[in-house]
Design a protein around this motif. Structure first.
Motif, PDB file in Angstrom:
ATOM      1  N   TYR A   7       0.843  -1.204   0.000  1.00  0.00           N
ATOM      2  CA  TYR A   7       0.000   0.000   0.000  1.00  0.00           C
ATOM      3  C   TYR A   7       0.870   1.244   0.000  1.00  0.00           C
ATOM      4  O   TYR A   7       1.744   1.377   0.862  1.00  0.00           O
ATOM      5  N   ILE A   8       0.653   2.117  -0.972  1.00  0.00           N
ATOM      6  CA  ILE A   8       1.348   3.405  -0.997  1.00  0.00           C
ATOM      7  C   ILE A   8       0.337   4.407  -0.447  1.00  0.00           C
ATOM      8  O   ILE A   8      -0.712   4.655  -1.073  1.00  0.00           O
ATOM      9  N   ILE A   9       0.650   4.961   0.717  1.00  0.00           N
ATOM     10  CA  ILE A   9      -0.356   5.741   1.447  1.00  0.00           C
ATOM     11  C   ILE A   9       0.069   7.208   1.542  1.00  0.00           C
ATOM     12  O   ILE A   9       1.108   7.532   2.124  1.00  0.00           O
ATOM     13  N   GLY A  10      -0.741   8.092   0.976  1.00  0.00           N
ATOM     14  CA  GLY A  10      -0.470   9.532   1.071  1.00  0.00           C
ATOM     15  C   GLY A  10      -0.940  10.034   2.426  1.00  0.00           C
ATOM     16  O   GLY A  10      -2.089   9.793   2.821  1.00  0.00           O
ATOM     17  N   VAL A  11      -0.048  10.715   3.157  1.00  0.00           N
ATOM     18  CA  VAL A  11      -0.414  11.135   4.516  1.00  0.00           C
ATOM     19  C   VAL A  11      -0.465  12.658   4.671  1.00  0.00           C
ATOM     20  O   VAL A  11      -0.429  13.180   5.786  1.00  0.00           O
ATOM     21  N   GLY A  12      -0.534  13.368   3.553  1.00  0.00           N
ATOM     22  CA  GLY A  12      -0.713  14.817   3.633  1.00  0.00           C
ATOM     23  C   GLY A  12       0.595  15.569   3.802  1.00  0.00           C
ATOM     24  O   GLY A  12       1.678  14.983   3.832  1.00  0.00           O
ATOM     25  N   PRO A  13       0.492  16.887   3.953  1.00  0.00           N
ATOM     26  CA  PRO A  13       1.690  17.742   3.938  1.00  0.00           C
ATOM     27  C   PRO A  13       2.552  17.668   5.201  1.00  0.00           C
ATOM     28  O   PRO A  13       3.670  18.171   5.203  1.00  0.00           O
ATOM     29  N   GLY A  14       2.050  17.095   6.276  1.00  0.00           N
ATOM     30  CA  GLY A  14       2.938  16.965   7.438  1.00  0.00           C
ATOM     31  C   GLY A  14       2.235  16.952   8.779  1.00  0.00           C
ATOM     32  O   GLY A  14       2.574  16.171   9.655  1.00  0.00           O
TER      33      GLY A  14
END
Ligand SMILES: C[S@@+](CC[C@H](N)C(=O)[O-])C[C@H]1O[C@@H](n2cnc3c(N)ncnc32)[C@H](O)[C@@H]1O
Length: 228
Positions: A7-14
């Protein structure tokens, strides 16, 4: 041999407030989380630090060796679709071997802060371009000449000031330049200026998105020479 999906999971800008519930749910499902240094403190559980950018083949090798046993999640900043490890992994794995969980991109947040739509913005990245030894911000001047709005991802080599220097070197001066630093973090800062103002600014080597906009009433074609 059987394997579990990656799973490639985008976690936002920080900041954790920008992690979506879907990303949190997928993180909770994974047996092992991998990420770069900056994101390892985002969740209340161990995240193994892996050099996803500096040594992608070693990172991929690690994933291939462990995916039979473990459900692995790779955390990436912002959205995986924008200059992330996704570009690497899709060269190694088949379509049915991984899934992508979208995240809120730094570019999205920059435009939200400016209260601007970004449907016709050109997005480009100078992040990591110093590795090529290039002295020219490849394609930037051409993109700025062509598009009314350009969003640029920066790094320690291509800082906002170096970007302004490159634009002036190509004869581009009449643009609004907005530097969006450390988005979502307590030290977030948005500076609205122009090309000369950005050149004179204190150099920021941290995280930033630079938005370069044509001013209202500025003619469509610019005197800039394209580097493409
Ligand atoms: C490898 S790119 C990844 C972009 C990411 N996938 C996204 O959607 O935001 C890293 C660059 O994104 C930008 N960036 C990431 N997080 C940021 C933040 N919190 N504030 C400003 N810029 C950020 C910076 O230009 C940084 O060098």
């Amino acid at each position: 041999m059987s394997w579990k999906k990656l799973y490639i999971i985008g976690v936002g800008p920080g900041d954790e407030s920008y992690i979506t519930p879907a990303a949190r749910a997928k993180v909770a499902e994974c047996d092992l989380l991998l990420s770069s240094q900056r994101l390892t403190r985002l969740f209340d559980r161990p995240i193994r630090k892996l050099d996803l950018k500096g040594d992608p083949p070693a990172a991929v090798q690690f994933i291939l060796e462990n995916r039979a046993r473990l459900k692995i999640g790779v955390l990436v900043s912002g959205d995986p679709g924008l200059y992330s490890f996704l570009g690497v992994i899709s060269n190694y794995l088949g379509q049915d071997e991984f899934e992508v969980v979208p995240g809120i991109s730094s570019v999205q947040l920059a435009f939200a802060r400016l209260k601007l739509g970004w449907e016709d913005a050109c997005i480009l990245s100078l992040h990591g371009r110093d590795a090529d030894g290039g002295r020219d911000a490849d394609g930037l001047a051409g993109a700025v000449a062509q598009h009314p709005t350009v969003a640029v991802l920066t790094d320690g080599r291509w800082t906002p000031r170096e970007i302004a220097r490159d634009l002036l070197g190509h004869g581009i001066e009449d643009r609004e330049v907005i530097i969006c630093e450390n988005l979502s973090y307590p030290e977030e800062r948005i500076t609205v200026s122009d090309v000369r103002g950005a050149l004179a600014s204190a150099d920021s080597r941290g995280l930033s998105v630079v938005i370069i906009r044509k001013r209202k009433g500025c003619p469509e074609s610019s005197q800039a020479s394209s580097t493409e």
